[in-house]
Design a protein around this motif. Sequence first.
Motif, PDB file in Angstrom:
ATOM      1  N   THR A 187    -102.687   9.514   8.713  1.00  0.00           N
ATOM      2  CA  THR A 187    -101.790   9.208   7.605  1.00  0.00           C
ATOM      3  C   THR A 187    -100.531   8.537   8.130  1.00  0.00           C
ATOM      4  OG1 THR A 187    -102.592  11.128   6.386  1.00  0.00           O
ATOM      5  CG2 THR A 187    -100.499  10.152   5.675  1.00  0.00           C
ATOM      6  N   ILE A 188    -100.210   7.395   7.544  1.00  0.00           N
ATOM      7  CA  ILE A 188     -99.008   6.663   7.931  1.00  0.00           C
ATOM      8  C   ILE A 188     -97.994   6.795   6.804  1.00  0.00           C
ATOM      9  CG2 ILE A 188     -98.044   4.460   8.628  1.00  0.00           C
ATOM     10  CD1 ILE A 188    -100.829   3.620   9.532  1.00  0.00           C
ATOM     11  N   PHE A 189     -96.956   7.550   7.076  1.00  0.00           N
ATOM     12  CA  PHE A 189     -95.897   7.710   6.084  1.00  0.00           C
ATOM     13  C   PHE A 189     -94.887   6.574   6.244  1.00  0.00           C
ATOM     14  CE2 PHE A 189     -97.190  11.703   4.420  1.00  0.00           C
ATOM     15  CZ  PHE A 189     -97.758  12.409   5.464  1.00  0.00           C
ATOM     16  N   GLY A 190     -94.505   5.985   5.155  1.00  0.00           N
ATOM     17  CA  GLY A 190     -93.495   4.943   5.206  1.00  0.00           C
ATOM     18  C   GLY A 190     -93.967   3.638   5.798  1.00  0.00           C
ATOM     19  N   LEU A 191     -95.219   3.298   5.584  1.00  0.00           N
ATOM     20  CA  LEU A 191     -95.737   2.046   6.133  1.00  0.00           C
ATOM     21  C   LEU A 191     -94.897   0.875   5.638  1.00  0.00           C
ATOM     22  CD1 LEU A 191     -97.951   0.436   7.634  1.00  0.00           C
ATOM     23  CD2 LEU A 191     -99.197   0.376   5.473  1.00  0.00           C
ATOM     24  N   ARG A 192     -94.452   0.034   6.560  1.00  0.00           N
ATOM     25  CA  ARG A 192     -93.658  -1.129   6.190  1.00  0.00           C
ATOM     26  C   ARG A 192     -94.401  -2.435   6.448  1.00  0.00           C
ATOM     27  NH1 ARG A 192     -88.259  -0.174   5.336  1.00  0.00           N
ATOM     28  NH2 ARG A 192     -88.282  -2.344   4.625  1.00  0.00           N
ATOM     29  N   SER A 193     -95.042  -2.525   7.614  1.00  0.00           N
ATOM     30  CA  SER A 193     -95.742  -3.768   7.920  1.00  0.00           C
ATOM     31  C   SER A 193     -96.820  -3.525   8.963  1.00  0.00           C
ATOM     32  CB  SER A 193     -94.761  -4.828   8.425  1.00  0.00           C
ATOM     33  OG  SER A 193     -94.261  -4.480   9.694  1.00  0.00           O
ATOM     34  N   MET A 194     -97.747  -4.476   8.996  1.00  0.00           N
ATOM     35  CA  MET A 194     -98.794  -4.492  10.021  1.00  0.00           C
ATOM     36  C   MET A 194     -98.803  -5.881  10.616  1.00  0.00           C
ATOM     37  SD  MET A 194    -101.778  -2.389   7.980  1.00  0.00           S
ATOM     38  CE  MET A 194    -102.633  -1.800   9.439  1.00  0.00           C
ATOM     39  N   GLY A 195     -99.230  -5.974  11.846  1.00  0.00           N
ATOM     40  CA  GLY A 195     -99.185  -7.297  12.444  1.00  0.00           C
ATOM     41  C   GLY A 195     -99.977  -7.396  13.720  1.00  0.00           C
ATOM     42  N   TRP A 196     -99.934  -8.593  14.270  1.00  0.00           N
ATOM     43  CA  TRP A 196    -100.620  -8.888  15.520  1.00  0.00           C
ATOM     44  C   TRP A 196     -99.645  -9.526  16.498  1.00  0.00           C
ATOM     45  CZ3 TRP A 196    -105.531  -7.321  16.391  1.00  0.00           C
ATOM     46  CH2 TRP A 196    -106.296  -6.949  15.276  1.00  0.00           C
ATOM     47  N   TYR A 197     -99.741  -9.088  17.737  1.00  0.00           N
ATOM     48  CA  TYR A 197     -99.019  -9.682  18.846  1.00  0.00           C
ATOM     49  C   TYR A 197    -100.047 -10.075  19.895  1.00  0.00           C
ATOM     50  CZ  TYR A 197     -94.598  -7.891  16.973  1.00  0.00           C
ATOM     51  OH  TYR A 197     -93.506  -7.654  16.186  1.00  0.00           O
ATOM     52  N   LEU A 248     -86.717   7.592  10.679  1.00  0.00           N
ATOM     53  CA  LEU A 248     -86.771   6.862  11.941  1.00  0.00           C
ATOM     54  C   LEU A 248     -87.804   5.753  11.828  1.00  0.00           C
ATOM     55  CD1 LEU A 248     -86.804   9.872  14.453  1.00  0.00           C
ATOM     56  CD2 LEU A 248     -84.850   8.431  13.857  1.00  0.00           C
ATOM     57  N   ARG A 249     -87.701   4.803  12.754  1.00  0.00           N
ATOM     58  CA  ARG A 249     -88.716   3.741  12.813  1.00  0.00           C
ATOM     59  C   ARG A 249     -89.785   4.161  13.805  1.00  0.00           C
ATOM     60  NH1 ARG A 249     -88.493  -2.727  13.649  1.00  0.00           N
ATOM     61  NH2 ARG A 249     -90.290  -2.907  15.039  1.00  0.00           N
ATOM     62  N   TYR A 250     -91.032   3.971  13.404  1.00  0.00           N
ATOM     63  CA  TYR A 250     -92.161   4.256  14.286  1.00  0.00           C
ATOM     64  C   TYR A 250     -92.956   2.976  14.492  1.00  0.00           C
ATOM     65  CZ  TYR A 250     -91.125   9.127  13.236  1.00  0.00           C
ATOM     66  OH  TYR A 250     -90.491  10.334  13.096  1.00  0.00           O
ATOM     67  N   ASP A 251     -93.252   2.669  15.741  1.00  0.00           N
ATOM     68  CA  ASP A 251     -94.114   1.543  16.094  1.00  0.00           C
ATOM     69  C   ASP A 251     -95.395   2.105  16.684  1.00  0.00           C
ATOM     70  OD1 ASP A 251     -92.851  -1.563  16.460  1.00  0.00           O
ATOM     71  OD2 ASP A 251     -91.458   0.076  16.004  1.00  0.00           O
ATOM     72  N   VAL A 254     -98.327  -1.553  13.947  1.00  0.00           N
ATOM     73  CA  VAL A 254     -97.974  -1.013  12.629  1.00  0.00           C
ATOM     74  C   VAL A 254     -96.564  -0.454  12.727  1.00  0.00           C
ATOM     75  CG1 VAL A 254     -98.416   0.811  10.958  1.00  0.00           C
ATOM     76  CG2 VAL A 254    -100.326  -0.476  11.914  1.00  0.00           C
ATOM     77  N   ILE A 255     -95.735  -0.784  11.755  1.00  0.00           N
ATOM     78  CA  ILE A 255     -94.367  -0.278  11.695  1.00  0.00           C
ATOM     79  C   ILE A 255     -94.232   0.615  10.475  1.00  0.00           C
ATOM     80  CG2 ILE A 255     -91.936  -0.867  11.426  1.00  0.00           C
ATOM     81  CD1 ILE A 255     -92.522  -3.481  12.864  1.00  0.00           C
TER      82      ILE A 255
END
Length: 118
Positions: A27-37, A103-106, A97-98
């Motif tokens: 479970t991802i609480f507070g999902l803001r964005s997903m991406g690729w690096y 707090l911010r989680y990466d 995933v951010i």
Amino acid sequence: QVQLVESGGGLVQAGGSLRLSCAASGTIFGLRSMGWYRQAPGKQRELVATITKGGSTTYADDVKGRFTISSDNAKNTVYLQMNSLKPEDTAVYYCNVIALTLLRYDYWGQGTQVTVSS
């Protein structure tokens, strides 16, 4: 515990296509964005593309018009469709995933190798 599992990398000739997938478990609480690096040998990790929960996208200049990022929020999955691949796209691609609560989680995936031959 959030885990990101990537798939879809491989070897392709220049001009070819690949589609990367990244599924987030847990479970991802507070999902803001997903991406690729991506990170090529001897280079720093760089942003390729991101997509917010609301669907806004950003792309690195050198992939605009060739790569498309999309997501399925219900499945916590992000995709990267890569077309017209070039040898300089060769790198390990990492899913990110951010999440933001207090707090911010990466979160990061383990990486998947993309190799484009000339």
